[in-house]
Design a protein around this motif. Structure first.
Motif, mmCIF file in Angstrom:
data_model
loop_
_atom_site.group_PDB
_atom_site.id
_atom_site.type_symbol
_atom_site.label_atom_id
_atom_site.label_comp_id
_atom_site.label_asym_id
_atom_site.label_seq_id
_atom_site.Cartn_x
_atom_site.Cartn_y
_atom_site.Cartn_z
ATOM 1 N N SER A 159 0.819 -1.217 0.000
ATOM 2 C CA SER A 159 0.000 0.000 0.000
ATOM 3 C C SER A 159 0.851 1.265 0.000
ATOM 4 O O SER A 159 0.588 2.200 -0.750
ATOM 5 C CB SER A 159 -0.935 0.019 1.210
ATOM 6 O OG SER A 159 -1.837 -1.055 1.167
ATOM 7 N N GLN A 160 1.858 1.292 0.877
ATOM 8 C CA GLN A 160 2.687 2.487 0.933
ATOM 9 C C GLN A 160 4.003 2.195 1.650
ATOM 10 O O GLN A 160 4.123 1.209 2.384
ATOM 11 C CB GLN A 160 1.966 3.638 1.638
ATOM 12 C CG GLN A 160 1.733 3.412 3.116
ATOM 13 C CD GLN A 160 1.148 4.631 3.824
ATOM 14 O OE1 GLN A 160 0.890 5.666 3.212
ATOM 15 N NE2 GLN A 160 0.937 4.535 5.128
ATOM 16 N N VAL A 161 4.969 3.064 1.405
ATOM 17 C CA VAL A 161 6.257 3.006 2.099
ATOM 18 C C VAL A 161 6.553 4.401 2.632
ATOM 19 O O VAL A 161 6.529 5.379 1.874
ATOM 20 C CB VAL A 161 7.397 2.559 1.162
ATOM 21 C CG1 VAL A 161 8.715 2.505 1.927
ATOM 22 C CG2 VAL A 161 7.084 1.198 0.547
ATOM 23 N N VAL A 162 6.799 4.488 3.920
ATOM 24 C CA VAL A 162 7.113 5.775 4.542
ATOM 25 C C VAL A 162 8.451 5.642 5.276
ATOM 26 O O VAL A 162 8.619 4.746 6.113
ATOM 27 C CB VAL A 162 6.021 6.208 5.538
ATOM 28 C CG1 VAL A 162 6.406 7.531 6.213
ATOM 29 C CG2 VAL A 162 4.679 6.341 4.842
ATOM 30 N N TYR A 163 9.385 6.515 4.944
ATOM 31 C CA TYR A 163 10.673 6.488 5.639
ATOM 32 C C TYR A 163 10.586 7.338 6.898
ATOM 33 O O TYR A 163 10.259 8.525 6.845
ATOM 34 C CB TYR A 163 11.790 7.012 4.739
ATOM 35 C CG TYR A 163 13.140 7.031 5.432
ATOM 36 C CD1 TYR A 163 13.722 5.841 5.889
ATOM 37 C CD2 TYR A 163 13.810 8.229 5.656
ATOM 38 C CE1 TYR A 163 14.946 5.847 6.533
ATOM 39 C CE2 TYR A 163 15.044 8.245 6.299
ATOM 40 C CZ TYR A 163 15.607 7.055 6.735
ATOM 41 O OH TYR A 163 16.820 7.054 7.383
ATOM 42 N N GLN A 164 10.832 6.706 8.036
ATOM 43 C CA GLN A 164 10.810 7.412 9.322
ATOM 44 C C GLN A 164 12.236 7.833 9.664
ATOM 45 O O GLN A 164 13.036 7.045 10.179
ATOM 46 C CB GLN A 164 10.230 6.509 10.417
ATOM 47 C CG GLN A 164 8.816 6.024 10.143
ATOM 48 C CD GLN A 164 7.786 7.141 10.243
ATOM 49 O OE1 GLN A 164 8.098 8.269 10.628
ATOM 50 N NE2 GLN A 164 6.539 6.838 9.886
ATOM 51 N N GLU A 165 12.544 9.085 9.362
ATOM 52 C CA GLU A 165 13.927 9.561 9.511
ATOM 53 C C GLU A 165 14.411 9.497 10.953
ATOM 54 O O GLU A 165 15.578 9.187 11.214
ATOM 55 C CB GLU A 165 14.020 10.991 8.977
ATOM 56 C CG GLU A 165 15.435 11.526 8.911
ATOM 57 C CD GLU A 165 15.508 12.875 8.231
ATOM 58 O OE1 GLU A 165 16.615 13.444 8.177
ATOM 59 O OE2 GLU A 165 14.460 13.358 7.755
ATOM 60 N N TRP A 166 13.506 9.770 11.886
ATOM 61 C CA TRP A 166 13.908 9.779 13.293
ATOM 62 C C TRP A 166 14.368 8.402 13.764
ATOM 63 O O TRP A 166 15.219 8.283 14.658
ATOM 64 C CB TRP A 166 12.752 10.245 14.175
ATOM 65 C CG TRP A 166 11.624 9.248 14.255
ATOM 66 C CD1 TRP A 166 10.525 9.187 13.450
ATOM 67 C CD2 TRP A 166 11.506 8.159 15.170
ATOM 68 N NE1 TRP A 166 9.716 8.133 13.794
ATOM 69 C CE2 TRP A 166 10.295 7.475 14.847
ATOM 70 C CE3 TRP A 166 12.286 7.671 16.210
ATOM 71 C CZ2 TRP A 166 9.866 6.348 15.539
ATOM 72 C CZ3 TRP A 166 11.861 6.552 16.900
ATOM 73 C CH2 TRP A 166 10.660 5.901 16.567
ATOM 74 N N GLY A 167 13.793 7.353 13.151
ATOM 75 C CA GLY A 167 14.121 6.005 13.596
ATOM 76 C C GLY A 167 14.987 5.224 12.639
ATOM 77 O O GLY A 167 15.302 4.060 12.890
ATOM 78 N N TYR A 168 15.360 5.845 11.522
ATOM 79 C CA TYR A 168 16.215 5.195 10.525
ATOM 80 C C TYR A 168 15.595 3.890 10.020
ATOM 81 O O TYR A 168 16.267 2.865 9.897
ATOM 82 C CB TYR A 168 17.616 4.910 11.102
ATOM 83 C CG TYR A 168 18.351 6.142 11.559
ATOM 84 C CD1 TYR A 168 19.128 6.890 10.684
ATOM 85 C CD2 TYR A 168 18.262 6.577 12.884
ATOM 86 C CE1 TYR A 168 19.797 8.027 11.100
ATOM 87 C CE2 TYR A 168 18.924 7.725 13.315
ATOM 88 C CZ TYR A 168 19.688 8.440 12.410
ATOM 89 O OH TYR A 168 20.338 9.564 12.827
ATOM 90 N N TYR A 169 14.298 3.924 9.705
ATOM 91 C CA TYR A 169 13.662 2.715 9.188
ATOM 92 C C TYR A 169 12.571 3.064 8.182
ATOM 93 O O TYR A 169 12.056 4.186 8.149
ATOM 94 C CB TYR A 169 13.075 1.866 10.324
ATOM 95 C CG TYR A 169 11.900 2.485 11.048
ATOM 96 C CD1 TYR A 169 10.599 2.342 10.574
ATOM 97 C CD2 TYR A 169 12.085 3.211 12.233
ATOM 98 C CE1 TYR A 169 9.518 2.907 11.236
ATOM 99 C CE2 TYR A 169 11.026 3.778 12.900
ATOM 100 C CZ TYR A 169 9.734 3.621 12.393
ATOM 101 O OH TYR A 169 8.678 4.188 13.044
#
Length: 282
Positions: A159-169
């Motif tokens: 459905s989607q991909v979101v990069y969480q910069e704060w958690g490096y994932y």
């Protein structure tokens, strides 16, 4: 089919059993007592800040992960949704028993059952991680992992991909499809920048197991709904944000269409969001 009540979206996160979910007051609308510190009494149990200790939870479990046998210990039960839902097997979704191993990794089970709903590693958000993979590689890793944890991974679509910069994932979301129709059951898999799966969550697992819909009828509903929105917003800018099967508060299977639109008064452009929920015949 026995109807079940609609659950709020259960999303993988950190704050609550690897889920980011805001519940203003557990059991809101029911008569219960609450202390000033947030403790509530319901059915002879105390719920404080959406957490309580369950007498029915297993105090320990032996599980296999990464081909290793480990022991985990019960810590608490977390309330993710104030409105419990019940499926065909009388399993109630919305509350989850939390276990930890000796390394403080977290394991999630549907409360009072052996239904495994996910895990979260303890090292999420480490600033020592290096960026070794890109989004495309992260998706490949998530898809491969998905195939190892569900019996029919073909029923789930990215459905989607979101990069969480704060958690490096990368937070990679898959939705379950039944007979080609999207549902609001979601799997979240987190892949860190070094290529490790650090969290998995499927808190609505099994809710649509016995659901069967007529694809042609639902497809017609989709088209009719889109035409209705187009007619009502003629001359205005709009977009269909999402369409999927869901359950209403009274337990009716329905097609939910969420959309955004813009209206201008000639000077200002105002944005709005709305939804249309249409019952589906099974």
């Amino acid at each position: 089919m026995k109807k079940i009540k609609k659950a709020k979206e259960l999303v993988c996160g950190v704050a609550i059993l690897a889920c980011i979910f805001s519940v203003s007051q557990v059991y809101a609308g029911h008569k219960n007592d609450a202390d000033k510190d947030g403790t509530q009494v319901k059915n002879s149990r105390q719920v404080k800040n959406n957490v309580y200790v369950s007498k029915s939870a297993k105090k320990g479990r032996k599980i296999t992960t990464n081909k290793k046998n480990i022991e985990v210990s019960y810590e608490e039960t977390q309330v993710v949704d104030k409105n419990l839902i019940t499926n065909e097997d009388n399993k109630q979704y919305g509350e989850y028993d939390i276990y930890h191993d000796t390394d403080n990794n977290e394991y999630i089970y549907l409360s009072g059952t052996d239904e495994y709903c996910g895990f979260r590693k303890s090292n999420i958000g480490s600033s020592e991680l290096k960026i070794k993979i890109n989004e495309s590689k992260a998706k490949d890793i998530a898809k491969k992992y998905l195939s190892t944890i569900v019996t029919n991974d073909k029923g789930y679509q990215l459905s989607q991909v979101v990069y969480q910069e704060w958690g490096y994932y990368y937070d990679i979301t898959f939705n379950l499809y039944t007979n080609g129709i999207k549902t609001d059951e979601e799997i979240h898999i987190w892949v860190n920048t070094e290529g490790d799966v650090i969290s998995y969550s499927n808190l609505m697992n099994g809710c649509y197991t016995d659901v069967s819909v007529d694809r042609s009828k639902v497809t017609k509903m989709v088209n009719d709904t889109e035409n209705k929105i187009k007619k009502e917003l003629v001359g205005n800018e709009y977009s269909i944000d999402n369409q999927c099967l869901t359950y209403t508060e009274d337990g009716t299977l329905a097609l939910e269409t969420t959309y955004s639109y813009f209206i201008t008064d000639g000077v200002n452009k105002m944005s709005y969001e709305d939804a249309i929920v249409t019952p589906v015949e099974e």
